[in-house]
Design an enzyme around this catalytic site. Structure first.
Site, PDB file in Angstrom:
ATOM      1  N   SER A 111      41.414  34.024  41.611  1.00 26.32           N
ATOM      2  CA  SER A 111      41.453  34.470  43.023  1.00 26.32           C
ATOM      3  C   SER A 111      40.298  33.882  43.824  1.00 26.32           C
ATOM      4  CB  SER A 111      41.767  36.016  43.285  1.00 26.32           C
ATOM      5  OG  SER A 111      41.995  36.050  44.495  1.00 26.32           O
ATOM      6  N   HIS A 112      39.547  34.920  44.258  1.00 27.73           N
ATOM      7  CA  HIS A 112      38.296  34.529  45.253  1.00 27.73           C
ATOM      8  C   HIS A 112      37.177  34.573  44.531  1.00 27.73           C
ATOM      9  CE1 HIS A 112      39.214  38.914  44.391  1.00 27.73           C
ATOM     10  NE2 HIS A 112      38.001  38.890  44.704  1.00 27.73           N
ATOM     11  N   ASP A 275      42.130  32.414  50.239  1.00 27.91           N
ATOM     12  CA  ASP A 275      41.400  32.362  49.145  1.00 27.91           C
ATOM     13  C   ASP A 275      41.628  31.404  48.255  1.00 27.91           C
ATOM     14  OD1 ASP A 275      43.776  33.727  48.256  1.00 27.91           O
ATOM     15  OD2 ASP A 275      42.708  35.048  47.152  1.00 27.91           O
ATOM     16  N   ASP A 277      43.441  31.252  45.565  1.00 28.09           N
ATOM     17  CA  ASP A 277      44.840  31.014  44.925  1.00 28.09           C
ATOM     18  C   ASP A 277      45.870  31.237  46.096  1.00 28.09           C
ATOM     19  OD1 ASP A 277      44.123  33.711  44.939  1.00 28.09           O
ATOM     20  OD2 ASP A 277      45.877  34.352  43.604  1.00 28.09           O
ATOM     21  N   ASP A 279      46.598  33.840  48.124  1.00 31.05           N
ATOM     22  CA  ASP A 279      47.499  34.873  48.433  1.00 31.05           C
ATOM     23  C   ASP A 279      46.620  35.730  49.579  1.00 31.05           C
ATOM     24  OD1 ASP A 279      45.544  35.618  46.803  1.00 31.05           O
ATOM     25  OD2 ASP A 279      46.945  36.698  45.189  1.00 31.05           O
ATOM     26  N   ARG A 280      45.322  35.376  49.918  1.00 33.25           N
ATOM     27  CA  ARG A 280      44.822  36.423  50.818  1.00 33.25           C
ATOM     28  C   ARG A 280      44.497  35.687  52.295  1.00 33.25           C
ATOM     29  NH1 ARG A 280      39.800  39.670  48.138  1.00 33.25           N
ATOM     30  NH2 ARG A 280      41.037  40.346  46.255  1.00 33.25           N
ATOM     31  N   LYS A 374      51.301  38.837  47.430  1.00 30.00           N
ATOM     32  CA  LYS A 374      50.546  38.635  48.668  1.00 30.00           C
ATOM     33  C   LYS A 374      50.662  37.174  49.157  1.00 30.00           C
ATOM     34  CE  LYS A 374      46.139  39.491  47.280  1.00 30.00           C
ATOM     35  NZ  LYS A 374      46.163  40.154  45.904  1.00 30.00           N
TER      36      LYS A 374
HETATM   37  C1  VG1 Z   1      40.789  43.297  44.563  1.00 32.51           C
HETATM   38  C2  VG1 Z   1      41.268  44.010  45.818  1.00 32.51           C
HETATM   39  C3  VG1 Z   1      42.902  44.321  45.506  1.00 32.51           C
HETATM   40  C4  VG1 Z   1      43.477  43.188  45.215  1.00 32.51           C
HETATM   41  C5  VG1 Z   1      42.996  42.439  43.989  1.00 32.51           C
HETATM   42  C6  VG1 Z   1      43.637  41.059  43.481  1.00 32.51           C
HETATM   43  O1  VG1 Z   1      40.946  44.324  43.323  1.00 32.51           O
HETATM   44  O2  VG1 Z   1      40.651  45.409  46.049  1.00 32.51           O
HETATM   45  O3  VG1 Z   1      43.107  44.942  46.767  1.00 32.51           O
HETATM   46  O4  VG1 Z   1      44.866  43.355  44.973  1.00 32.51           O
HETATM   47  O5  VG1 Z   1      41.552  42.221  44.125  1.00 32.51           O
HETATM   48  O6  VG1 Z   1      43.381  40.124  44.793  1.00 32.51           O
HETATM   49  P1  VG1 Z   1      39.697  45.026  42.699  1.00 32.51           P
HETATM   50  O7  VG1 Z   1      40.256  45.939  41.471  1.00 32.51           O
HETATM   51  O8  VG1 Z   1      38.659  44.164  42.584  1.00 32.51           O
HETATM   52  O9  VG1 Z   1      39.333  45.936  43.682  1.00 32.51           O
HETATM   53  V1  VG1 Z   1      43.376  38.718  44.353  1.00 32.51           V
HETATM   54  O10 VG1 Z   1      43.334  38.034  46.047  1.00 32.51           O
HETATM   55  O11 VG1 Z   1      43.844  38.137  42.912  1.00 32.51           O
HETATM   56  O12 VG1 Z   1      44.373  37.905  44.150  1.00 32.51           O
HETATM   57 CO    CO Z   2      43.869  36.031  45.638  1.00 33.30          CO
END
Ligand code: VG1
Ligand code: CO
Length: 541
Positions: A111-112, A275, A277, A279-280, A374
């Site tokens: 992800s990010h 982000d 991947d 999804d944000r 998302k």
């Molecule tokens: C974080 C965020 C959560 C989100 C997760 C995956 O998790 O708080 O809201 O779903 O990342 O996002 P955590 O457990 O670190 O608070 V990402 O954009 O995989 O894709």
């Molecule tokens: Co992401």
């Protein structure tokens, strides 16, 4: 085909969004293969099935995909659809799984989190509905990783994933697909592209920062090549294995250039980012940042302006730490609002049961029933559709929303890479103190209730406990403490602060100033600074 003997790794428990570790950690002998075999062993009846594989293009994406393909072939999978160049944004992967009726998919992303040879990597399994595997399945996969003693793989040359079309790997077919096409078609069905094109033709301007991550090709194809935004609207559009050395995290810290542009005199009408991947989303107007919690509420209130949601929405779901702004919209629309634990996997059942249409998280995730993840670009396109229909600025739409529903001042403070034991102890002590907190007064604020959030899924009746400590105040304000389930270094403590302001005359304070008292109370109650030795959070959003 070869069966390779192996021994388990103790640390393969999937977190909020799959298994995330540093790249060198994943490169340990058999580490990735063990996890992949644990997924295959857990899925019954792989014989002849179709799987989808793709990732955000970060370092190790290519090597991991080649291993996964060879293992899929050895495990009897019939066909794998893989995005060209190994790329598929997370929402696009979800869409392909659904659209092509696959058994599921393996999504490679952290992800990010930063990428590169020393950066992060991640892997997760998504089920046939396109969404992240529910906890029942991730626990089975985890259990399997703990006893795994062998994996299966075929010996073959690496496939060229740069060329569209079909190839074979032993008895299995590999189809390299255009990662953008299915997704772009889906977006065209949901949104009024004609109306957005007219807005653009009228001189409306935006900037989209793809942060050198996976959304570059998607945003270029849709925003520039389809909707008519001028070339250069999408910046940092080429996905790179190290994201250009940056964190592909669309917040005000890591998307600073975009934020500064949007505060400047040359600001275009609309600014957005996504982000690693895809999804944000980050949503900005001229001189204004829309908090994700507000964005969720505003999109829920205006979704009917887009053709895909013209019949209205069935309900809304938000993660517990997300502000209650969406709840008020749901109440006005007369539809339910569900509150779930953090992580998109908890929305799947509600979406499948058609109880909700729109979901969101405070962490910049918003999405709908069109996929089961998302979706960053989806949120941007829905905003564009709303802007095109209402012909007001982002600022006017936000202020209008606050006047109608009240404003939730909202911030999240992250203390990153703190000592894991200190973090666990802090949460342990907070949980132990829950009974004594209610009734405590701090200046004007009185704690009305304190609990540790437990979710009872209304569809399958599974329970998820210990999802975050909540302090609820008599005036409706709230403080939430929880530990991140996605970090790869020590622990990350997240502190979520929320205060409701119904009075339009008092809705225009600076956010941190408006929340300063509650931030001080949060520190006082949990002893964050004293325990961690940190004087301030690492990231404030
Ligand atoms: C974080 C965020 C959560 C989100 C997760 C995956 O998790 O708080 O809201 O779903 O990342 O996002 P955590 O457990 O670190 O608070 V990402 O954009 O995989 O894709
Ligand atoms: Co992401």
């Amino acid at each position: 085909m070869e069966t390779i003997t192996t021994t388990p790794y103790a640390d393969q428990k999937p977190g909020t969004s799959g298994l995330r570790k540093k790249v060198p950690h994943f490169q340990q002998p058999h580490y990735l293969a063990n996890f992949v075999q644990a997924i295959f062993d857990t899925l019954e009846d792989l014989e002849g099935q179709t799987l989808v594989v793709g990732g955000d293009g970060r370092h190790f994406n290519d090597a991991a995909i080649q291993t996964i393909l060879k293992m899929a072939a050895a495990n009897g999978v019939g066909r794998v659809l893989v995005g060209q160049g190994g790329l598929l944004s997370t929402p696009a992967a979800s869409g392909v799984i659904r659209g092509r009726k696959a058994l599921g998919g393996i999504v490679l992303s952290a992800s990010h989190n930063p990428g590169g040879p020393e950066g992060d990597f991640g892997i997760k399994y998504n089920i046939a509905n396109g969404g992240p595997a529910p906890e029942t399945l991730t626990s089975k996969i985890h259990a399997r990783t703990q006893v795994i003693d062998a994996y299966r793989i075929v010996h073959a040359d690496d496939l060229d994933l740069g060329i569209l079309g079909s190839a074979t790997l032993g008895p299995m077919t590999v189809e390299v697909i255009d990662p953008v096409a299915d997704y772009a078609n889906l977006m065209a069905q949901l949104f009024d592209f004609e109306r957005i094109r007219a807005l653009v033709a009228g001189g409306f301007r935006m900037r989209f920062d793809a942060m050198h991550a996976v959304t570059g090709p998607y945003a270029t194809a849709i925003l520039e090549q389809t909707l008519g935004f001028p070339p250069g609207t999408v910046v940092n559009a080429t996905p790179r294995a190290d994201f250009g050395g940056h964190h592909p995290d669309p917040n005000l810290v890591h998307a600073k250039d975009l934020y500064e542009l949007m505060l400047s005199a040359d600001a275009p009408d609309f600014g957005a980012a996504s982000d690693g991947d895809g999804d944000r989303n980050l949503i900005l107007g001229k001189g204004v940042f829309v908090t994700p919690s507000d964005s969720l509420a505003i999109l829920a209130a205006n979704a009917h302006l887009a053709p895909g949601y013209a019949d209205g929405i069935k309900g809304v779901a938000r993660s517990m730490p997300t502000s209650a702004a969406a709840d008020r919209v749901a109440a006005k629309l007369g539809v339910p609002c569900y509150v779930t634990p953090t992580g998109w996997k908890f929305f799947g059942n509600l979406l499948d049961a058609d109880r909700v249409t729109i979901c969101g998280e405070e962490s910049a995730g918003t999405g709908s029933n069109h996929v089961r993840e998302k979706d960053g670009l989806w949120a941007v396109l829905l905003w564009l559709n709303v802007l095109a229909a209402r012909r007001q600025s982002v600022r006017e739409i936000v202020h209008d929303h606050w006047r109608t529903y009240g404003r939730n001042y909202y911030t999240r403070h992250d203390y990153e890479a703190i000592d894991a034991e200190v973090a666990e102890q802090l949460m342990f002590d907070m949980r132990a103190d829950l009974g004594t907190l209610a009734g405590q007064r701090y200046g004007a604020f009185e704690i009305a209730a304190a609990d540790d959030f437990t979710y009872h899924d209304p569809v399958d009746w599974t329970t998820a406990a210990k999802q975050g400590v909540r302090l609820r105040f008599a005036d409706g304000s709230r403080i939430v403490y929880r530990l991140s389930g996605t970090g790869t270094e020590g622990a990350t403590l997240r502190l979520y602060i929320d205060r409701f302001e119904p009075d339009p005359a008092r809705q225009h304070e600076e956010t941190q100033a408006a929340l300063a008292d509650l931030v001080a109370i949060a520190d006082h109650v949990a002893g964050i600074r004293a325990r961690t030795g940190r004087s301030s959070p690492d990231v404030v959003t």
